[in-house]
Design an enzyme around this catalytic site. Structure first.
Site, mmCIF file in Angstrom:
data_model
loop_
_atom_site.group_PDB
_atom_site.id
_atom_site.type_symbol
_atom_site.label_atom_id
_atom_site.label_comp_id
_atom_site.label_asym_id
_atom_site.label_seq_id
_atom_site.Cartn_x
_atom_site.Cartn_y
_atom_site.Cartn_z
ATOM 1 N N LEU A 1 -27.334 -56.397 -10.586
ATOM 2 C CA LEU A 1 -26.910 -57.759 -10.248
ATOM 3 C C LEU A 1 -28.045 -58.548 -9.592
ATOM 4 O O LEU A 1 -28.022 -59.776 -9.606
ATOM 5 C CB LEU A 1 -25.689 -57.725 -9.324
ATOM 6 C CG LEU A 1 -24.421 -57.124 -9.940
ATOM 7 C CD1 LEU A 1 -23.286 -57.129 -8.932
ATOM 8 C CD2 LEU A 1 -24.013 -57.837 -11.217
ATOM 9 N N GLU B 1 -27.905 -47.029 -6.827
ATOM 10 C CA GLU B 1 -27.437 -47.731 -5.614
ATOM 11 C C GLU B 1 -28.167 -47.240 -4.364
ATOM 12 O O GLU B 1 -28.520 -48.038 -3.502
ATOM 13 C CB GLU B 1 -25.920 -47.575 -5.450
ATOM 14 C CG GLU B 1 -25.092 -48.178 -6.581
ATOM 15 C CD GLU B 1 -25.464 -49.612 -6.920
ATOM 16 O OE1 GLU B 1 -25.906 -50.358 -6.032
ATOM 17 O OE2 GLU B 1 -25.333 -49.975 -8.101
ATOM 18 N N HIS C 1 -31.535 -48.743 -3.697
ATOM 19 C CA HIS C 1 -31.540 -50.057 -3.047
ATOM 20 C C HIS C 1 -31.667 -49.927 -1.527
ATOM 21 O O HIS C 1 -32.176 -50.835 -0.867
ATOM 22 C CB HIS C 1 -30.245 -50.812 -3.362
ATOM 23 C CG HIS C 1 -30.242 -51.520 -4.687
ATOM 24 N ND1 HIS C 1 -31.155 -52.500 -5.011
ATOM 25 C CD2 HIS C 1 -29.429 -51.405 -5.765
ATOM 26 C CE1 HIS C 1 -30.891 -52.956 -6.226
ATOM 27 N NE2 HIS C 1 -29.854 -52.309 -6.717
HETATM 28 ZN ZN LIG Z 1 -28.977 -52.705 -8.529
#
Ligand SMILES: [Zn+2]
Length: 182
Positions: free
Chosen positions: A103, A145, A148
Site C-alpha cells: 500500500l 509486514e 516494515h
Molecule cells: Zn508493505
C-alpha cells in the site's frame, strides 16, 4: 474508528526503526484504538497486511488478513492476525519467488524471494504470547509486514527488477486477468 493516511515510498517514516510496544501498554486504550484503525485502514485499501510505520507510527505492530481480497484473488485465506513485537526466524534456507505489492508503493507489483517457512514469535492484541510456524503465503506476508518494522520495503528484497510492473500491465501481461483495483 478511523481510516488512517498511508505513507508512500519516499516518506522517511518508512525507512525508520519501529520501537517495541511495552507489554503493559498492549491493552491500553491508545494501542487498542491504533490496532482497530489499522485494521479498518487495511480493509479500506484492500491490503493483505499493514504495519504501523505505514500509518506514520513507529511502533512494532502489524495487522494481517486475507479473505477474498480483490488485490490478491488467488491467495489462500489468512484469518485476521494482530502481531505486536514480532520476531521472525527463518526455519529453512529455501526461498521462493512470489508476487508482492504494498500500500506504500501503490499500483506496483514485483517478484520477491522469501523464506518458505519461518518461526513467528510475538504477542497478540490481548498481550498473549504467539509462537507459530508459518509457511508459504502466510510466511511471505509475515516477512513483508515485519520488514516494515525495520525500515525495509519489498523492493529492497527483489533480486531482479525486470519483474517490477505497474498493476495495469501486471494484469495485462503477467496474469491475463481483467483490471482490478489497487
Ligand atoms: Zn508493505
Amino acid at each position: 474508528m478511523a481510516i488512517l493516511k498511508v505513507a508512500r515510498l519516499g516518506h522517511p517514516v518508512l525507512r525508520q526503526l519501529a520501537e517495541p510496544v511495552p507489554l503493559g501498554e498492549i491493552r491500553s486504550k491508545d494501542t487498542q484504538r491504533l490496532i482497530d484503525d489499522m485494521i479498518e485502514t487495511m480493509h479500506e485499501y484492500n491490503g493483505a497486511g499493514l504495519a504501523a510505520p505505514q500509518v506514520h507510527v513507529l511502533k512494532q505492530i502489524c495487522v494481517i488478513e486475507v479473505d477474498g481480497n480483490p488485490r490478491y484473488p488467488d491467495a489462500p485465506g489468512i484469518p485476521l492476525t494482530v502481531l505486536i513485537n514480532p520476531r521472525v526466524t527463518p526455519l529453512t534456507e529455501e526461498m521462493e519467488e512470489g508476487w508482492e505489492g504494498c500500500l506504500s508503493v501503490p499500483d506496483m507489483r514485483g517478484m520477491v524471494p522469501r523464506y518458505t517457512t519461518v518461526r513467528l514469535e510475538g504477542h497478540d492484541r490481548d498481550g498473549e504470547r504467539i509462537e507459530v510456524v508459518a509457511k508459504e503465503f502466510f510466511a511471505r506476508v509475515i516477512q513483508h509486514e515485519t520488514d516494515h518494522l525495520h525500515g525495509t520495503v519489498y523492493l529492497d528484497r527483489m533480486r531482479d527488477f525486470s519483474t517490477l510492473t505497474h498493476l495495469a500491465e501486471w494484469n495485462k501481461y503477467w496474469l491475463g486477468v481483467s483490471e482490478q483495483e489497487d
